[in-house]
Design a protein around this motif. Structure first.
Motif, PDB file in Angstrom:
ATOM      1  N   LEU A   1       0.842  -1.208   0.000  1.00 12.86           N
ATOM      2  CA  LEU A   1       0.000   0.000   0.000  1.00 12.86           C
ATOM      3  C   LEU A   1       0.872   1.251   0.000  1.00 12.86           C
ATOM      4  O   LEU A   1       0.580   2.231  -0.682  1.00 12.86           O
ATOM      5  N   SER A   2       1.948   1.180   0.782  1.00  7.44           N
ATOM      6  CA  SER A   2       2.798   2.375   0.907  1.00  7.44           C
ATOM      7  C   SER A   2       3.591   2.630  -0.377  1.00  7.44           C
ATOM      8  O   SER A   2       4.188   3.694  -0.531  1.00  7.44           O
ATOM      9  N   LEU A   3       3.592   1.662  -1.281  1.00 12.13           N
ATOM     10  CA  LEU A   3       4.343   1.842  -2.531  1.00 12.13           C
ATOM     11  C   LEU A   3       3.459   2.338  -3.678  1.00 12.13           C
ATOM     12  O   LEU A   3       3.940   2.588  -4.782  1.00 12.13           O
ATOM     13  N   ILE A   4       2.164   2.434  -3.426  1.00  6.31           N
ATOM     14  CA  ILE A   4       1.271   2.943  -4.486  1.00  6.31           C
ATOM     15  C   ILE A   4       1.352   4.468  -4.494  1.00  6.31           C
ATOM     16  O   ILE A   4       1.205   5.111  -3.453  1.00  6.31           O
ATOM     17  N   GLU A   5       1.627   5.014  -5.663  1.00  6.23           N
ATOM     18  CA  GLU A   5       1.716   6.476  -5.769  1.00  6.23           C
ATOM     19  C   GLU A   5       0.429   7.026  -6.357  1.00  6.23           C
ATOM     20  O   GLU A   5      -0.010   6.590  -7.415  1.00  6.23           O
ATOM     21  N   VAL A   6      -0.182   7.961  -5.650  1.00  8.66           N
ATOM     22  CA  VAL A   6      -1.392   8.598  -6.170  1.00  8.66           C
ATOM     23  C   VAL A   6      -1.144  10.095  -6.220  1.00  8.66           C
ATOM     24  O   VAL A   6      -0.700  10.697  -5.239  1.00  8.66           O
ATOM     25  N   GLU A   7      -1.413  10.669  -7.376  1.00  7.80           N
ATOM     26  CA  GLU A   7      -1.296  12.119  -7.494  1.00  7.80           C
ATOM     27  C   GLU A   7      -2.705  12.698  -7.491  1.00  7.80           C
ATOM     28  O   GLU A   7      -3.543  12.314  -8.309  1.00  7.80           O
ATOM     29  N   TYR A   8      -2.959  13.589  -6.540  1.00 10.03           N
ATOM     30  CA  TYR A   8      -4.289  14.185  -6.408  1.00 10.03           C
ATOM     31  C   TYR A   8      -4.258  15.665  -6.757  1.00 10.03           C
ATOM     32  O   TYR A   8      -3.250  16.342  -6.533  1.00 10.03           O
ATOM     33  N   GLU A   9      -5.368  16.166  -7.262  1.00 11.31           N
ATOM     34  CA  GLU A   9      -5.560  17.619  -7.324  1.00 11.31           C
ATOM     35  C   GLU A   9      -6.639  17.934  -6.297  1.00 11.31           C
ATOM     36  O   GLU A   9      -7.798  17.547  -6.470  1.00 11.31           O
ATOM     37  N   GLU A  10      -6.229  18.576  -5.229  1.00  9.31           N
ATOM     38  CA  GLU A  10      -7.200  18.787  -4.155  1.00  9.31           C
ATOM     39  C   GLU A  10      -8.285  19.766  -4.588  1.00  9.31           C
ATOM     40  O   GLU A  10      -8.004  20.775  -5.244  1.00  9.31           O
ATOM     41  N   LEU A  11      -9.525  19.479  -4.231  1.00  7.37           N
ATOM     42  CA  LEU A  11     -10.663  20.338  -4.579  1.00  7.37           C
ATOM     43  C   LEU A  11     -11.239  20.931  -3.306  1.00  7.37           C
ATOM     44  O   LEU A  11     -11.099  20.345  -2.222  1.00  7.37           O
ATOM     45  N   PRO A  12     -11.908  22.073  -3.425  1.00  6.73           N
ATOM     46  CA  PRO A  12     -12.565  22.609  -2.219  1.00  6.73           C
ATOM     47  C   PRO A  12     -13.601  21.603  -1.710  1.00  6.73           C
ATOM     48  O   PRO A  12     -14.228  20.900  -2.510  1.00  6.73           O
ATOM     49  N   ALA A  13     -13.746  21.543  -0.394  1.00  6.76           N
ATOM     50  CA  ALA A  13     -14.630  20.536   0.192  1.00  6.76           C
ATOM     51  C   ALA A  13     -15.664  21.205   1.083  1.00  6.76           C
ATOM     52  O   ALA A  13     -15.474  22.334   1.537  1.00  6.76           O
ATOM     53  N   VAL A  14     -16.774  20.502   1.328  1.00  2.00           N
ATOM     54  CA  VAL A  14     -17.817  20.999   2.240  1.00  2.00           C
ATOM     55  C   VAL A  14     -18.067  19.980   3.331  1.00  2.00           C
ATOM     56  O   VAL A  14     -18.106  18.786   3.077  1.00  2.00           O
ATOM     57  N   PHE A  15     -18.217  20.481   4.543  1.00  5.88           N
ATOM     58  CA  PHE A  15     -18.337  19.559   5.677  1.00  5.88           C
ATOM     59  C   PHE A  15     -19.649  19.675   6.432  1.00  5.88           C
ATOM     60  O   PHE A  15     -19.848  18.999   7.429  1.00  5.88           O
ATOM     61  N   ASP A  16     -20.510  20.604   6.000  1.00  6.19           N
ATOM     62  CA  ASP A  16     -21.814  20.667   6.650  1.00  6.19           C
ATOM     63  C   ASP A  16     -22.868  21.028   5.626  1.00  6.19           C
ATOM     64  O   ASP A  16     -22.554  21.493   4.532  1.00  6.19           O
ATOM     65  N   VAL A  17     -24.116  20.807   6.016  1.00  7.62           N
ATOM     66  CA  VAL A  17     -25.229  20.979   5.090  1.00  7.62           C
ATOM     67  C   VAL A  17     -25.318  22.421   4.580  1.00  7.62           C
ATOM     68  O   VAL A  17     -25.473  22.656   3.382  1.00  7.62           O
ATOM     69  N   GLU A  18     -25.185  23.392   5.484  1.00  5.25           N
ATOM     70  CA  GLU A  18     -25.332  24.793   5.080  1.00  5.25           C
ATOM     71  C   GLU A  18     -24.347  25.136   3.968  1.00  5.25           C
ATOM     72  O   GLU A  18     -24.709  25.743   2.964  1.00  5.25           O
ATOM     73  N   SER A  19     -23.071  24.743   4.155  1.00  2.09           N
ATOM     74  CA  SER A  19     -22.072  25.064   3.128  1.00  2.09           C
ATOM     75  C   SER A  19     -22.355  24.288   1.842  1.00  2.09           C
ATOM     76  O   SER A  19     -22.107  24.779   0.753  1.00  2.09           O
ATOM     77  N   ALA A  20     -22.869  23.071   1.985  1.00  7.73           N
ATOM     78  CA  ALA A  20     -23.068  22.228   0.801  1.00  7.73           C
ATOM     79  C   ALA A  20     -24.194  22.739  -0.080  1.00  7.73           C
ATOM     80  O   ALA A  20     -24.171  22.550  -1.298  1.00  7.73           O
ATOM     81  N   ILE A  21     -25.207  23.388   0.520  1.00  9.77           N
ATOM     82  CA  ILE A  21     -26.329  23.844  -0.305  1.00  9.77           C
ATOM     83  C   ILE A  21     -26.239  25.337  -0.618  1.00  9.77           C
ATOM     84  O   ILE A  21     -27.119  25.889  -1.267  1.00  9.77           O
TER      85      ILE A  21
END
Lengths: 294, 758, 163
Positions: free
Chosen positions: B120-140
């Motif tokens: 698992l530690s040898l798998i390389e993943v390249e991510y592009e981080e996106l803005p995230a929402v953690f509660d209902v108010e922000s999500a809607i």
């Protein structure tokens, strides 16, 4: 949740253990019961290449009580043995109580009081009462033996005053002075399966109704267990009335340096320092009063 | 009321000995020759695009046999409700995007766990981080980051219910109040971490042993995501260490075990760590509920308007059903002449919430019951009196929603008041004096009707094979996950055929042998639905033997026959009898040796769209609050409940006692502590579920009812009891301190902050 | 480097070659196939993996196998040596309805045995304290406490008869 790989050594003498610590380098870890260390390893917080267990050193698990010298708890004496030892229950009831308050039955059957101290967690159950009772840490290292008061032992979370390759071989707790009382209270904001949100321990000596001496220590409210010096001053030389106890509590709250974490907020901790300080002072005072000859 | 021989008696569970001796095999105990060990790579980010995954180093590690990412799979989305394809929003392994910390990205199978872990530690993943929402108010909110392209609003499902004239209801009311409640996420915290073992059979079929409460759902969803036919998958449920709603969907490790077993030709096992369970596991929905109710001066309800938002996390999981059920439960317990519900299920970048014991009801009814307690105080009416005035009764109908055939709610209220000395204690403890008592009530379904109509399957099925040695073999898809349904259906069958428990053999939850369909263990459906299917099969067996026996004894056609004490005889004439085994032998002989087998099924009719039967109950909690520390100690619980006929008394008591533990934790000590999308408390040390020292004593009374739609009069007793504890404790804490909790959990700090400002 | 250890499990001697990083739980489950010993959390909090080591209840998930060298281990599989006649604790767990999903059961029984060996007549509070390291999500502990209390009674009655 599996342990990383390491070499394992179980030396038969302290000097062999010291030699191993010297030869295996600074990342080698010493373990007594191992409960704290193995947990940290399972969560990947530490990856020591080498573990040195002290459990095979004969006699290191001894608990000895002597009328004049007091109590000696060996480095590998189990928490459950300390909690149930008849001499400790009789002469050091609060030491037994703190050991019994640590974690759960299984962990107490594996872990040790000295290990709990050396782990240097600011929230640990055992340090405050031992500090209040002027316990002394017995140390052996490449430079020979030395002793250090426990209240000079903690330097920060997980950090102690041990020098490289030094080992804590035991803990000596002096006898409680006549007319003294002790108490330890801890709180967890949620549930009883627990790591403390805040704790307070005290030893208090009376002359008549006057508090001659008092030592107060607060846990989980700073990088190490903290001494409540101003709170002590509030009490010393006075009779412990409700008002004095409350004032001492307020002082202790003022002196504490809590943070907000998983277990409680800083505000709640501060408030609880005041409550617990008041409660332990009153309880210790009660014990001291009842222990006085009529 | 019927007299029973086995039903209602103390019958030890049929699996108790195996469990007491450690010989019961759970999934992680299974070890097959050549078996590989799997581990899952999870997303460290709450919301990100996957730009690149390089598995080459992991695959090259000696001992690694298989590494897969979403790209290697058939890329077929799934979700529990195939009838509603647009609610299916999940892939077994992430495709293009990850949506919560812990989202599954890749999987490794290796010769041992240490190698798999290292890979698992040898798998390389390249991510592009996106803005995230953690509660209902922000999500809607306008311009919020979108989790799923198909759903730009982040509101994946909504549900409406309306009946009666709500405007008129509030206009005519003397007293109208609106409150907003928030409730938090908690963990199922079953003791057995999820585990699956898969093996490819000779004919290309996959056998999956898995820790599941829904073998059939797992079978059909696994088949669809593997692009295979249903019968190319065999799901076997070994002993399961608890589920509580957390093991009722197809999950990534089930897919990965099956997919990798097919790919490697070797058995593959996945077992989650407790840390993974807490970090990424399903949980109970956090919700925000706004409820408006109207009353006449005398306490008569005029109407209710309930609006809720469910914080669903990154995928729908069982959220659509929870949304639906919240609305139904909002209309339960009391007679609302008019009612309106609007619920929305919202995506956020957190681990998906899903079904958990009570399935929308603990949240919905916490709001109902707390508001009822507030209204009682303000109207100056005793909380139990106010409930009695408005309580639903047998025969009540909720338009388009439900028909309540039996209802022991009023009796439960009266009984619990008597058990706890309600009147005296309410008067004796002064508000704010540190001691208090409070009440909470519940109603729950006995299996869902929704979502299963419009299919070609029954709701539950059973097969009974009778043998001439006097034994019968019961085959059922009912999934015993610890609640004890194997024992309960055996009792029902033994009762119906007049046999003893030891005459019944059972095979359950193996999709290659047990009758197709049956949704498994959830929605408190098994006693009623599977029990009815078992009775249906048993009656068909009896029909086949009664004819023969009647001929043998040369009976008049008007005689009725009976099976009792291992014998078959004309009613009232037990002296003319033969043994059950003799009757079976005779029936087989008369049919040229045809084995005596019968299939039974259950499909509810004319019961509305919710459930065939409702349970009811009331619970009182007594608490003592340390006013300096804010710590609440529950001193005692009293519960009176109506679950119809009690089939196995110790099993019902066990459900209640376990439900109280869960309810106590939900109210006072359990919560996920989150930092953004990251779950911080991933151990039992910091996820504080009550232990043996935290549990107060409890007293219980069963209210006698006989549910005509239930097997031998029974209805549910599993989930409903998890509902009343939170509102009961909250009410008692209010009595003790003056602090009214509308925002679970109740923490010492909330109590101290509130009481300081009182 | 692997260590060869000898240990006694349920009265049977075993010699096993273990890596220092292997826990006692891994060795019991994976090498000796004693799968009655469960793994619920791996961090010593849930008690499902409880075994007796030299008579003391310990979490096998937090015990290094190398440290079990020369020790006597008792697991649930050794509770009723004959296999047919169960231990009183097991019988009471079955009869009182103390078992639901069963995943905590083995650990609960071992903690119960540890308690009753030390304290043959525990109070309800003492029983609850002795179970503080064993979590259960199904039963609310009530019937487990009842089973242990009743087992204590029966064990005491039996030892009185033997005297």
């Amino acid at each position: 949740m599996r342990l990383s790989k390491f070499d394992f050594h179980a030396p038969k003498t302290i000097s062999e253990a010291i030699e191993l610590l010297q030869s295996k380098g600074p990342d080698a870890r010493l373990m007594a019961g191992g409960t704290d260390l193995l947990m940290k390893m399972k969560h990947g917080a530490v990856k020591p290449p080498c573990l040195i267990s002290l459990k095979s050193v004969p006699g290191l698990n001894a608990i000895r009580f002597d009328e004049s010298a007091g109590l000696t708890i060996g480095a590998t004496a189990l928490l459950s043995e300390v909690a149930e030892h008849p001499d400790i229950l009789r002469h050091y009831p609060t030491v037994a109580q703190a050991a019994r308050a640590t974690a759960n039955v299984q962990v107490r059957n594996m872990g040790t009081v000295v290990g709990n101290l050396c782990n240097a967690s600011p929230a640990a159950d055992n340090p405050p009462i031992h500090m209040a009772m002027r316990a002394v840490v017995l140390i052996e290292g490449p430079g020979g033996k030395r002793e250090l008061p426990l209240d000079e032992f903690f330097r920060g979370p997980g950090v102690t005053a041990l020098l490289p390759a030094e080992i804590v071989t035991g803990l000596r707790v002096p006898r409680m002075p006549v007319n003294a009382g002790t108490a330890y209270h801890s709180l967890s904001a949620r549930g009883k399966l627990d790591c403390n949100a805040v704790g307070a321990a005290v030893m208090l000596t009376l002359k008549g109704k006057i508090c001659e001496d008092v030592r107060l220590f607060i846990s989980a409210c700073g990088p190490t267990p903290l001494r409540g010096r101003k709170a002590e001053e509030m009490v010393r030389g006075k009779e412990l009335t409700e008002e004095i106890a409350a004032k001492a509590g307020a002082e202790a709250a003022e002196e504490s340096l809590p943070i907000t974490d998983l277990r409680a907020s800083a505000d709640y901790r501060t408030e609880m320092v005041a409550v617990l300080t008041r409660r332990v002072l009153k309880e210790a005072c009660q014990m001291a009063l009842t222990s006085q000859p009529a | 009321m019927r007299e029973f021989n086995i039903v209602g008696k103390h019958v030890p569970r049929n699996d108790a000995r195996a469990k007491a001796t450690g010989t019961a095999i759970y999934t992680d105990d299974i070890k097959l020759p050549g078996m590989l060990h799997g581990r899952i790579l999870r997303s460290p980010l709450p919301h990100a695009r996957i730009l690149r995954i390089d598995t080459s180093k992991a695959a090259a590690l000696p001992g690694v046999r298989c590494v897969i990412t979403g790209e290697d799979t058939p890329k077929i989305k799934y979700g529990n409700w195939r009838l509603f394809p647009d609610t299916q929003d999940e892939y077994p392994l992430a495709i293009d995007k990850v949506r919560f910390i812990g989202d599954e990205v890749a999987a490794v199978a290796a010769v041992d766990l240490d190698t798999a872990e290292e890979a698992l530690s040898l798998i390389e993943v390249e991510y592009e981080e996106l803005p995230a929402v953690f509660d209902v108010e922000s999500a809607i909110a306008q311009g919020a980051p979108v989790l799923h392209d198909y759903c730009p609003s982040n509101i994946s499902v909504n549900r409406k219910i309306q009946y009666g004239d709500l405007e008129k209801a509030f206009a005519e009311a003397d007293y109208v109040r609106e409150d907003t409640f928030t409730v938090h996420a908690v963990s199922h915290a079953y003791l057995e971490p999820c585990s699956s073992v898969a093996q490819a059979d000779l004919d290309g079929r996959i056998t999956l042993w898995t820790s599941t409460q829904t073998p059939y759902i797992t079978q059909c969803l696994l088949a669809s995501t593997m692009n295979m036919r249903e019968n190319d998958i065999r799901v076997i449920k070994p002993f399961v260490g608890g589920g509580f709603g957390g093991k009722m969907e197809l999950r990534t490790w089930e897919f990965c075990a099956a997919f990798m077993a097919k790919k490697t030709g070797r058995p593959v096992k996945f077992t989650l760590s407790r840390e993974e369970e807490f970090l990424a596991g399903r949980r109970r929905h956090p919700m925000k509920l706004t409820s408006k109710v109207g009353f006449k001066k005398d306490g008569t309800l005029t109407g209710k308007d309930l609006r809720i938002h469910l914080d669903g996390g990154a995928y729908n999981a069982m959220g659509p059903t929870a949304t639906f059920l919240c609305g139904n439960f909002g209309a339960m317990l009391y007679r609302y002449p008019s009612y309106r519900f609007f619920g929305e299920h919202v995506y956020t970048n957190k681990p998906p919430a899903s079904a958990m014991r009570g399935f929308g009801a603990p949240q919905s009814i916490f709001a109902t019951e707390t508001q009822m307690n507030i209204a009682a105080e303000e109207l100056g009416i005793d909380p139990i009196e106010l409930r009695l005035k408005n309580a639903q009764v047998s025969g009540d109908k909720i338009p388009d929603v439900a028909t309540i055939s039996t209802c022991g709610f009023k009796e439960s209220l009266e009984k619990v008041a008597e058990m706890c000395n309600w009147k005296e204690k309410r008067a004796q403890y002064k508000t704010g004096g540190g001691k208090g008592i409070g009440i909470g009530c519940y109603s729950f379904i006995s299996g869902g009707v929704f979502n299963w109509f419009n299919t070609q399957y029954p709701f539950s099925a059973a097969e009974v094979r009778a043998f001439d040695d006097g034994t019968v073999h019961l085959l059922t898809m009912a999934a015993d996950i610890g609640q004890g349904c194997d024992t309960v259906v055996k009792q029902i069958l033994a009762e119906e055929l007049g046999l003893k428990m030891e005459d019944i053999r059972i095979t359950s939850a193996d999709t290659s042998m047990t009758p197709q369909a049956d949704l498994g263990a959830w929605g408190s459906r098994l006693t009623l639905m599977n029990g009815n299917a078992v009775i249906d099969a048993a009656r068909k067996i009896k029909e086949q033997i009664f004819g023969m026996v009647s001929v043998r004894f040369n009976l008049n056609v008007i005689h009725e026959m009976e099976c009792k004490d291992g014998k078959v005889f004309p009613k009232g004439r037990p002296q003319r009898s033969m043994t059950f085994g003799e009757a079976v032998a005779m029936a087989q002989k008369a049919n040229r040796g045809e084995p005596l087998v019968a299939r039974g099924y259950y499909t509810p009719r004319d019961k509305g769209m919710v459930t065939p039967a409702f349970s009811f109950g009331a619970q009182v909690a007594e608490v003592e609050v340390d006013k300096e520390t804010g710590i609440v100690q529950v001193k005692k619980f009293w519960t009176a409940h109506d679950c119809g006929t009690v089939i196995n008394p110790k099993a019902v008591e066990g459900q209640l006692e376990g439900a109280i533990q869960m309810g106590l934790g939900y109210t006072l000590s359990e919560q996920f502590i989150m930092d953004g999308g990251k779950t911080l408390n991933t151990t039992f040390l910091d996820y504080k579920m009550p232990n043996a020292m935290d549990m107060p004593p409890s007293e219980t009374a069963h209210i006698d009812t006989y549910e005509p739609e239930g097997p031998m009069g029974a209805k549910e007793a599993g989930e409903g009891l998890a509902i009343p504890t939170a509102p009961a404790i909250a009410a008692a804490v209010h009595h003790a301190t003056g602090y009214r909790c509308k925002d679970l959990p109740i923490t010492p700090e909330k109590i101290l902050n509130a009481t300081k400002s009182l | 480097m692997k260590h060869v250890i000898t240990l006694n499990v349920n009265g049977d001697p075993y010699t096993v070659s273990v890596d220092p990083s292997q826990t006692l739980n891994e060795v019991l489950r994976e090498e000796l196939n004693l799968t009655g010993v469960k793994l619920g959390c791996g961090s010593g909090d849930c008690g499902a993996c409880t075994v007796l080591m030299d008579g003391r209840a310990v979490s096998s998930c937090l015990t290094l196998a190398v440290e079990a060298e020369g020790k006597d281990i008792l697991t649930v599989e050794g509770l009723a040596p004959s296999g047919e006649k169960l231990h009183v604790i097991q019988e009471e767990f079955i009869d009182k309805g103390a078992i639901q999903c069963g995943f905590c059961t083995a650990g609960m029984e071992m903690s119960a045995l540890h308690l009753l060996n030390k304290n043959p007549s525990p109070t309800e509070t003492e029983i609850r304290e002795a179970l503080s390291g064993n979590l259960c999500r199904c039963t609310g502990y009530a019937k487990i406490v009842e089973a242990i209390s009743s087992a204590a009674q029966r064990m005491n009655d039996a030892s009185e008869r033997n005297q």
